[in-house]
Design a protein around this motif. Structure first.
Motif, mmCIF file in Angstrom:
data_model
loop_
_atom_site.group_PDB
_atom_site.id
_atom_site.type_symbol
_atom_site.label_atom_id
_atom_site.label_comp_id
_atom_site.label_asym_id
_atom_site.label_seq_id
_atom_site.Cartn_x
_atom_site.Cartn_y
_atom_site.Cartn_z
ATOM 1 N N THR A 110 0.879 -1.161 0.000
ATOM 2 C CA THR A 110 0.000 0.000 0.000
ATOM 3 C C THR A 110 0.916 1.209 0.000
ATOM 4 N N THR A 111 0.595 2.206 -0.834
ATOM 5 C CA THR A 111 1.428 3.400 -0.926
ATOM 6 C C THR A 111 0.565 4.651 -0.819
ATOM 7 N N ALA A 112 1.216 5.765 -0.542
ATOM 8 C CA ALA A 112 0.612 7.098 -0.598
ATOM 9 C C ALA A 112 1.755 8.062 -0.906
ATOM 10 N N VAL A 113 1.434 9.206 -1.493
ATOM 11 C CA VAL A 113 2.458 10.187 -1.868
ATOM 12 C C VAL A 113 2.096 11.534 -1.257
ATOM 13 N N LEU A 114 3.100 12.175 -0.648
ATOM 14 C CA LEU A 114 2.897 13.452 0.024
ATOM 15 C C LEU A 114 3.901 14.490 -0.449
ATOM 16 N N ASP A 115 3.572 15.744 -0.196
ATOM 17 C CA ASP A 115 4.424 16.886 -0.531
ATOM 18 C C ASP A 115 5.241 17.248 0.710
ATOM 19 N N ASP A 116 6.574 17.302 0.573
ATOM 20 C CA ASP A 116 7.420 17.594 1.749
ATOM 21 C C ASP A 116 7.586 19.088 2.023
ATOM 22 N N THR A 117 6.918 19.941 1.302
ATOM 23 C CA THR A 117 6.963 21.407 1.417
ATOM 24 C C THR A 117 8.307 21.999 1.007
ATOM 25 N N CYS A 118 9.235 21.172 0.542
ATOM 26 C CA CYS A 118 10.579 21.624 0.165
ATOM 27 C C CYS A 118 10.882 21.327 -1.298
ATOM 28 N N GLY A 119 9.808 21.101 -2.086
ATOM 29 C CA GLY A 119 9.977 20.870 -3.511
ATOM 30 C C GLY A 119 9.983 19.417 -3.935
ATOM 31 N N ASN A 120 9.669 18.505 -3.018
ATOM 32 C CA ASN A 120 9.714 17.074 -3.337
ATOM 33 C C ASN A 120 8.404 16.382 -3.027
ATOM 34 N N LEU A 121 8.160 15.308 -3.755
ATOM 35 C CA LEU A 121 7.126 14.365 -3.385
ATOM 36 C C LEU A 121 7.821 13.195 -2.714
ATOM 37 N N LEU A 122 7.193 12.664 -1.667
ATOM 38 C CA LEU A 122 7.714 11.508 -0.962
ATOM 39 C C LEU A 122 6.648 10.428 -0.959
ATOM 40 N N GLN A 123 7.070 9.191 -1.136
ATOM 41 C CA GLN A 123 6.138 8.070 -1.069
ATOM 42 C C GLN A 123 6.327 7.335 0.244
ATOM 43 N N ILE A 124 5.218 6.986 0.878
ATOM 44 C CA ILE A 124 5.271 6.085 2.034
ATOM 45 C C ILE A 124 4.680 4.764 1.571
ATOM 46 N N ALA A 125 5.231 3.676 2.088
ATOM 47 C CA ALA A 125 4.802 2.358 1.624
ATOM 48 C C ALA A 125 4.860 1.366 2.779
#
Length: 128
Positions: A110-125
């Motif tokens: 299961t994954t989700a993608v978030l914005d780190d507020t510093c110009g990147n997307l991060l995925q949690i899995a």
């Protein structure tokens, strides 16, 4: 051979440190002045001697266009493992984190993608 350090390029190290520690829950490991910037790393508090994530300034001319291209295409710059994506999504949403992908079952993960507020997307899995 083992991985001891990887990086994510950030537009503001102080802002990134706050987000990665106060919101995501990492712990600051190294903070060494290097000219105008810092050698600034965070680690999992569960593994303080494990791999470090360098919050690296994105000042190099090639970095910002690269970061923007990844973010515009929805491609995460890094992935972090969590025990429960849905629970982490709820926790982070309550803290004001913006997700670009809600929790999604993808076969064995299961994954989700978030914005780190510093110009990147991060995925949690998380593995099921």
């Amino acid at each position: 051979m083992r991985i001891t350090l990887t990086n994510v390029f950030v537009d503001d190290q102080a802002k990134a440190l706050r987000f990665y520690t106060e919101v995501l829950g990492f712990a600051k490991k190294e903070d060494v002045p290097v000219g105008e910037d810092r050698w600034l790393t965070v680690v999992s508090p569960e593994h303080p001697d494990g791999p470090e994530l360098l919050l690296e300034p994105d000042g190099h001319p090639a970095v910002r266009p690269f970061k923007e291209a990844l973010a515009n295409d929805g491609i995460p710059a890094a992935q972090f493992t969590v025990d429960d994506v849905r629970a982490e999504h709820e926790r982070l949403t309550a803290l004001g984190v913006r997700f670009t992908q809600e929790p999604l079952d993808m076969g064995p993960v299961t994954t989700a993608v978030l914005d780190d507020t510093c110009g990147n997307l991060l995925q949690i899995a998380a593995r099921k």
